[in-house]
Design an enzyme around this catalytic site. Sequence first.
Site, short mmCIF file in Angstrom:
data_model
loop_
_atom_site.label_atom_id
_atom_site.label_comp_id
_atom_site.label_asym_id
_atom_site.label_seq_id
_atom_site.Cartn_x
_atom_site.Cartn_y
_atom_site.Cartn_z
CB CYS A 1 -0.91 0.03 1.23
SG CYS A 1 -2.14 -1.26 1.27
CB VAL B 1 -0.54 5.54 -0.72
CG1 VAL B 1 -0.89 6.95 -0.27
CG2 VAL B 1 -1.66 4.59 -0.32
#
Length: 523
Positions: free
Chosen positions: A153, A157
Site C-alpha cells: 500500500c 499510495v
Amino acid sequence: MSQTADNIKPCYPLFRDEDYKENLKAKREGVEEVPPLDKIEETFQWTTTKEYQELNFKREALTVNPAKACQPLGAVLCALGFEKTLPYVHGSQGCVAYFRTYFNRHFKEPVACVSDSMTEDAAVFGGQKNMFDGLENAKALYKPECIAVSTTCMAEVIGDDLNAFIGNAKKEGHIPQEFPTPFAHTPSFVGSHTTGWDNMFEGMQRYFTLNYMDDKVVGSNAKINIVPGFETYLGNYRVMHRMMKEMGVGYSLLCDPTEVLDTPADGEFRMYAGGTPLAEMKDAPNAIDTILLQPWQLPKAKKFSQITWKHEVPALNIPMGLEWTDEFLMKVSELSGKEIPESLAKERGRLVDMMTDSHTWLHGKKFAVYGDADFVLGTVKFLLELGAEPTHILCNHANKRWKKAVEQVLSESPYGAGGEVHIGKDLWHLRSLCFTDKPDFLIGNSYGKFIQRDTLHKGTEFEVPLIRIGFPIFDRHHLHRMTTLGYEGAMYMLTTLVNAVLERLDDETREMGVTDYNYDLVR
C-alpha cells in the site's frame, strides 16, 4: 505457579489451573472493564436473531473477517513458483513479515521473500533509493536468477513507478541490465490475493514474452500451457503433472511452487527448489493453447494470452468433481490429439463408485461454502453431483458475473433450489446466516472455526461443524499436501465430506441408552 520444569503443560490445560484462573480473573476485573457476564450473554443471544441479521446485512463501512487476503500475498506465491526466483516486495518490512508468516503457518515451511523496508522518509520522498539498495543486496546475498517485484500500500499510495525505478537501478549499475526483474503493481487496498497472483503472472508474461514475439508460432512446441492461479493445495500441482504424463501430453505448468513449499528435512536448507524454468515461460507463446485452471481469478492472464500470445484460451471451469474434470481432460485430448488413457478412465470409475457408496449419507445434507471464486464454484458443483444441498454460498471478492454463473449451476440441479449466493459479504454475515437458516456443515478455511464455536455456544443443536477445505488452514497440519482437482481431488473431498457427516452422526448417537441405538459399527 503450576508450570514447573518437571511438568511442562501447553497453554491448554495450563490456563485452566487455579492460579492462572485467578490471574485472568484479576486482569479482567482490574484493567479490562468487562461488562457484566449476563449483559455479554444477552448481547450474544441478540446477535443470533433475525433482527440482528437484518441490521448486519446493512453494514457499509465495516468488514469483519472478509475471507480474503491482500494482493502482494498472491504475488509472492506466484513468484515462488518459478525456478530460482526471489519474491521482492517494494514497501514496508512489516507487510512482508505478514506474508511470510501467513504462508509459514499454512505450509509449515520457511518462505523466502525480501522487502526494501520503506519507512517514513521513503513515504515522503519516494522509495527509489530503497529499491536501488534492495535489489543490489538481494542479488548479492541470495543469488537468485530472477527477482519478481511487487508492491504494498505504501508504495502505491505515493505513486512509486516500478518500471522507472527498476530501469534506473539497472542504469546506475546496481544490478546488471540483463538481469530478469519482472514486476507488478499490487495495491492492497483493491482486489485480493487472487488479483495479486494474476497481476504478477501477467507481469511475468509481459516481461519474458511481450517484446520477443516476432519468432513465435502458435503450436510450434506442441505443448499445452496450464496456468494454476492462486493454488495452495500442493497435490493439485502434482495431479496435473501426473494426468498430463499419463496422457503423454507435452505441457508447461506455468508456476509450480510444489518443491520449495514442501522441502525435505534432510539437513540441507533450500532457498530455491523446483519451480517452472524461466525458459518455459519464454517459450509459452509457442504452445498450442493456454488452459486456465481457475479462470474467474485470472482475467489479466487470459487477456494477455489471447491478445499477445494469440491463444484461444478455452472456456473451461475449474476441474473439480466429475463433470468438470471430464470436460478438462476431453479438452486436453482435443488440443493435443492424445487419447484419454485407460488409467484415467479407471480412476474416474473409482470416483463414481465412491460417489455411489456414499450418496445416501450426503443426500439432502445442507452445506454453507465460502472462499475464493473458483474454489467455491467448483465445490458447489461437486456438492450438487453428490446430491448435497449448497445453501449459503459466499465469496467476498467475486463479481456479479460470478454470482450469475453460480446461480446458473444451482438452477441446473434440483438440489440447488435452496442456494443463495452472496458477494461482497464477509464471515460475520455468514455467521448470522448460520444462526437464522442453519446448514448442517460449513466448508471453508480455518477462520470458520469461530462460527462453529459461536453456534455451539448457543446450544449443541445449533452447532455448525466446520469442514476445513480451502486457504488458509492454520489449525490443522498437512492438509495443504492434499488434492482437490481432478478425479483424485474429488475422491479426497468426498472422503472428507462423508466422514465429517459420519463423525457428526457418531457425536449425536453416543449417549448410552438414549441415542446409541444408532451408534452403529457399520455405516
